[in-house]
Every structure is written in structure tokens, then in C-alpha cells.
Scaffold this motif. Structure first.
Motif, PDB file in Angstrom:
ATOM      1  N   LYS A   1       0.870  -1.243  -0.239  1.00  0.00           N
ATOM      2  CA  LYS A   1      -0.090   0.050   0.053  1.00  0.00           C
ATOM      3  C   LYS A   1       0.950   1.276  -0.158  1.00  0.00           C
ATOM      4  O   LYS A   1       0.519   2.373  -0.731  1.00  0.00           O
ATOM      5  CB  LYS A   1      -0.944   0.230   1.340  1.00  0.00           C
ATOM      6  N   ASN A   2       2.018   1.191   0.735  1.00  0.00           N
ATOM      7  CA  ASN A   2       2.820   2.161   0.372  1.00  0.00           C
ATOM      8  C   ASN A   2       3.893   2.271  -0.773  1.00  0.00           C
ATOM      9  O   ASN A   2       5.078   3.454  -0.806  1.00  0.00           O
ATOM     10  CB  ASN A   2       3.974   2.618   1.769  1.00  0.00           C
ATOM     11  N   SER A   3       3.357   1.978  -2.111  1.00  0.00           N
ATOM     12  CA  SER A   3       4.285   1.390  -3.096  1.00  0.00           C
ATOM     13  C   SER A   3       4.023   2.829  -3.114  1.00  0.00           C
ATOM     14  O   SER A   3       3.125   3.184  -4.014  1.00  0.00           O
ATOM     15  CB  SER A   3       3.047   0.600  -4.273  1.00  0.00           C
TER      16      SER A   3
ATOM     17  N   SER B   1       4.544   3.768  -7.201  1.00  0.00           N
ATOM     18  CA  SER B   1       4.470   3.397  -8.217  1.00  0.00           C
ATOM     19  C   SER B   1       2.221   3.099  -7.742  1.00  0.00           C
ATOM     20  O   SER B   1       1.386   4.091  -8.991  1.00  0.00           O
ATOM     21  CB  SER B   1       4.103   2.135  -8.516  1.00  0.00           C
ATOM     22  N   LEU B   2       2.114   2.869  -6.752  1.00  0.00           N
ATOM     23  CA  LEU B   2       0.763   2.313  -6.338  1.00  0.00           C
ATOM     24  C   LEU B   2       0.209   3.765  -7.201  1.00  0.00           C
ATOM     25  O   LEU B   2      -1.008   4.297  -6.969  1.00  0.00           O
ATOM     26  CB  LEU B   2       0.547   1.883  -5.481  1.00  0.00           C
ATOM     27  N   LYS B   3       0.694   4.333  -5.647  1.00  0.00           N
ATOM     28  CA  LYS B   3       0.133   6.061  -5.278  1.00  0.00           C
ATOM     29  C   LYS B   3      -0.022   6.984  -6.970  1.00  0.00           C
ATOM     30  O   LYS B   3      -0.850   7.935  -6.828  1.00  0.00           O
ATOM     31  CB  LYS B   3       0.618   7.092  -4.256  1.00  0.00           C
ATOM     32  N   LYS B   4       0.933   6.596  -7.997  1.00  0.00           N
ATOM     33  CA  LYS B   4       1.071   7.993  -8.621  1.00  0.00           C
ATOM     34  C   LYS B   4       0.127   7.421 -10.095  1.00  0.00           C
ATOM     35  O   LYS B   4       0.314   7.461 -11.571  1.00  0.00           O
ATOM     36  CB  LYS B   4       2.969   7.537  -9.762  1.00  0.00           C
ATOM     37  N   SER B   5      -0.018   6.261  -9.558  1.00  0.00           N
ATOM     38  CA  SER B   5      -1.000   5.348 -11.147  1.00  0.00           C
ATOM     39  C   SER B   5      -2.687   6.359 -10.964  1.00  0.00           C
ATOM     40  O   SER B   5      -2.774   6.506 -10.123  1.00  0.00           O
ATOM     41  CB  SER B   5      -1.197   3.817 -11.269  1.00  0.00           C
ATOM     42  N   ASP B   6      -3.081   5.705 -11.961  1.00  0.00           N
ATOM     43  CA  ASP B   6      -5.209   6.777 -12.227  1.00  0.00           C
ATOM     44  C   ASP B   6      -5.394   5.857 -11.242  1.00  0.00           C
ATOM     45  O   ASP B   6      -6.461   6.364 -11.221  1.00  0.00           O
ATOM     46  CB  ASP B   6      -4.743   6.404 -13.883  1.00  0.00           C
ATOM     47  N   ILE B   7      -5.225   4.537 -11.545  1.00  0.00           N
ATOM     48  CA  ILE B   7      -6.329   4.120 -10.934  1.00  0.00           C
ATOM     49  C   ILE B   7      -5.691   2.907 -10.101  1.00  0.00           C
ATOM     50  O   ILE B   7      -5.112   1.267 -10.956  1.00  0.00           O
ATOM     51  CB  ILE B   7      -7.069   3.438 -11.206  1.00  0.00           C
ATOM     52  N   PRO B   8      -5.093   2.754  -8.412  1.00  0.00           N
ATOM     53  CA  PRO B   8      -4.511   1.574  -7.824  1.00  0.00           C
ATOM     54  C   PRO B   8      -5.409   0.929  -7.547  1.00  0.00           C
ATOM     55  O   PRO B   8      -6.428   1.260  -7.139  1.00  0.00           O
ATOM     56  CB  PRO B   8      -3.789   3.148  -6.841  1.00  0.00           C
ATOM     57  N   ILE B   9      -4.555  -0.697  -7.272  1.00  0.00           N
ATOM     58  CA  ILE B   9      -5.812  -1.540  -6.404  1.00  0.00           C
ATOM     59  C   ILE B   9      -4.057  -2.101  -5.669  1.00  0.00           C
ATOM     60  O   ILE B   9      -3.311  -2.342  -6.237  1.00  0.00           O
ATOM     61  CB  ILE B   9      -6.205  -2.483  -7.772  1.00  0.00           C
ATOM     62  N   ILE B  10      -4.174  -2.194  -4.649  1.00  0.00           N
ATOM     63  CA  ILE B  10      -3.801  -3.317  -3.482  1.00  0.00           C
ATOM     64  C   ILE B  10      -4.389  -4.360  -3.638  1.00  0.00           C
ATOM     65  O   ILE B  10      -5.564  -4.480  -3.047  1.00  0.00           O
ATOM     66  CB  ILE B  10      -3.920  -2.236  -1.743  1.00  0.00           C
ATOM     67  N   CYS B  11      -3.751  -5.274  -4.113  1.00  0.00           N
ATOM     68  CA  CYS B  11      -3.792  -6.447  -4.282  1.00  0.00           C
ATOM     69  C   CYS B  11      -2.192  -7.527  -4.551  1.00  0.00           C
ATOM     70  O   CYS B  11      -1.860  -7.343  -5.250  1.00  0.00           O
ATOM     71  CB  CYS B  11      -4.892  -7.086  -5.170  1.00  0.00           C
TER      72      CYS B  11
END
Length: 324
Positions: free
Chosen positions: A37-39, A41-51
Motif C-alpha cells: 500500500k506504500n508503493s 507506483s501505486l500512488k502515482k497510478s491513475d487507478i491503484p488496486i492493492i492486491c
């Protein structure tokens, strides 16, 4: 009205975060899967999905719930999640490499059997589940390599002399294997070369060759990447032909591909492994773009945007090299 183009990026790590800039510049919308959840890349993406990037069933369930499953144009990974991508692509009705081929890319034992059956030169090996089955004299080389059967990026790899530290090397390799299995392989002295390609409807597009060096044994961590390759034009042509044959044997028919080769002192090329992805960011996001003005990921997006794919034009060895 321009139709939005969505690309699903499985397990996009922070080392590959610059790919999100490329995605945006080429008018794609990014959906990033990452369990951290601290990635960044995840934060910068348009649609982040934690999985978890290996859980293709849960990923598809989330995509369907968010009503994204019918919007995705392509599924991509730059890491070891190729079987997950193959399953998702099939479920999303997106053309990609077959699931069986992706599984062979993740399982070194399955892959090596197919390569050996096709008489492709690869280091001799045997698989090991229990150390009691270890045989000192099964391989003739003075040094041997222990590696996880389903590992990647030199994780869990140890190079040792046959008579020393075999048990600790076995335990180390096994600790990195989700299947709990180890490959014991002959060690061959030589130079290391990485090759990238894109296969579209069984047609191969050349996307660059780099050289690499590793630290001294017992580990095999990459310490240097050189581009363009120091291989001669003839050797690079030869290497591409060998790699294309290997891709056909493994039935890698549509998507990114990469190969790891070793050239021994007699000039023979040994195929270490093949995978349904591009090589890591140091070579494909930095070394190749700087030295050859060629970025494999960009060429994939160009194909998806119906633009001409630019390929590696092999030239005479140049004095100026990009070293990372």
C-alpha cells in the motif's frame, strides 16, 4: 471523442515507476496492481488496486466490481507474474502468450525439459526437493549452481564448489522457492548477455541486446550492464536467431519476451532462461534508451497504438558505451 485506453500493470514496482510517465505520455490510463500500500507506483497510478499480484482470481473480481474488465486494452508485467498475466489476459479476452507457455517461463524445470528436447544448448541440471538426493558427481564441472526452480533476478542463487557448503546453498535456494524445489546446474565460465524482443502474432521484433557482469561467487548479483553489446554484429545476429527458435519452442506467440544467455570461452551460446516479459529497468528503461534510443516498453505501447514498431538495428561495435 477519443476512446480511453486502459492498461493493466501487474506488480509494477518502484524501480519501474518511469513506465507510468510513458503510459501517460502515450495517452493510456494506468491501472496498477501492487500488494504494498506504500508503493510509489501505486500512488502515482491513475487507478491503484492493492492486491497480491499472483492472485489473478481476486484481481479479476476487483476489476469486474469496478466495471473495468471491459475497458482494458492490455495486461503487462515487468516482473515474475507472467502466469497471472496469462490467466487474466485469457479471462479479459486479450491476446497474449498461452497460459502453458507462461507457466513454463516461471518453472525452470518445465522450461529446461522443453529446451533440451528441442536440442537447444542449455546448462546441464537436475531438480532437487530433498538434500538427501543430492549427488556430488552428477555434474562434471568443478563449480555448481543452486537456484530456486521458480525464482527470478538471481534471488536465491548460489555458486559453490561441489565439496563445500552444498547443504547451506540448497537451503538458501529452497527458501526462495514457493514450490520448495531447487535446480542444481553446472557452472560454465563465460560472458553474460541479455536479449529482449516483442512477439506479435508469432512475428519477432528485435528490441536490444545488453551485456552484464555479476559479483564474484558465491552470489550472482548483477553489478554492471553494458550497452550496446560488445558482441560482434555476426554474434548478435546469431543470438537473435537462437532466441527466436527458443521462443517458438516454448510457443511464446504474442507479447514481450526476454532471454538470458551465456557465451563460453569457445563461443558457444548457452540459454540460461526465457521469460514472457522484458528485462529489468536498468537495461530496458535506462541502458537501451540511452545507447540505442530504443525502449522496449515504448515499442509495446506503439504497437497497441497502431504505430510502427521500431527495432534494434545492429551496427558495428562502437567505442562509446553506456555502463550502468
Amino acid at each position: 471523442k477519443i476512446k480511453k485506453k486502459y492498461i493493466l500493470l501487474i506488480g509494477l514496482g518502484d524501480w519501474n515507476i518511469s513506465q507510468l510517465d510513458i503510459v501517460k505520455s502515450m495517452n493510456f490510463i494506468s491501472i496498477v496492481i501492487n500488494k504494498n500500500k506504500n508503493s510509489k507506483s501505486l500512488k502515482k497510478s491513475d487507478i491503484p488496486i492493492i492486491c497480491d499480484s499472483r492472485n489473478h482470481k481476486r484481481i479479476f473480481k476487483i476489476l469486474k466490481k469496478k466495471k473495468l474488465h471491459n475497458k482494458i486494452k492490455y495486461v503487462y508485467t515487468g516482473s515474475e507474474f507472467v502466469s497471472c498475466v496469462a490467466y487474466l489476459a485469457k479471462k479479459l479476452k486479450i491476446k497474449w502468450h498461452p497460459v502453458k507457455s507462461a507457466i513454463a517461463c516461471e518453472n525452470k524445470n518445465i522450461q529446461k525439459k522443453q529446451l533440451i528436447d528441442a536440442r537447444i544448448l542449455t546448462p546441464k541440471y537436475y531438480k532437487l526437493s530433498n538434500f538427501k538426493d543430492f549427488a556430488f558427481n552428477k555434474l562434471k564441472t568443478k563449480k555448481i549452481i543452486f537456484k530456486p526452480s521458480d525464482g527470478h533476478a538471481s534471488k536465491g542463487v548460489k555458486i559453490i564448489k561441489k565439496q563445500k557448503n552444498c547443504l547451506s546453498a540448497f537451503k538458501f535456494a529452497k527458501s526462495f522457492s514457493k514450490a520448495g524445489k531447487v535446480i542444481v546446474e553446472e557452472y560454465i565460465d563465460g560472458t553474460l548477455h541479455d536479449i529482449n524482443g516483442l512477439v506479435i502474432n508469432n512475428k519477432f521484433y528485435r528490441l536490444g541486446i545488453t551485456d552484464k557482469s555479476t559479483c564474484k561467487p558465491p552470489h550472482a548479483v548483477i553489478t554492471k550492464i553494458i550497452s550496446p553489446s560488445t558482441l560482434s554484429m555476426l554474434e548478435q545476429e546469431k543470438l537473435y536467431k537462437k532466441f527466436i527458435k527458443a521462443c517458438k519452442i516454448l510457443k511464446l506467440s504474442h507479447g514481450p519476451v526476454k532471454g538470458d544467455y551465456l557465451r563460453d570461452k569457445n563461443g558457444k551460446f548457452y540459454l540460461m532462461e526465457v521469460s514472457a516479459r522484458f528485462h529489468g529497468p536498468l537495461s530496458t528503461l535506462y541502458a537501451l534508451p540511452i545507447s540505442l534510443n530504443l525502449t522496449p516498453f515504448v515499442e509495446l505501447l506503439r504497437y497497441l497504438s497502431r504505430k510502427k514498431i521500431r527495432t534494434h538495428k545492429i551496427k558495428k561495435i562502437v567505442k562509446k558505451k553506456t555502463v550502468i
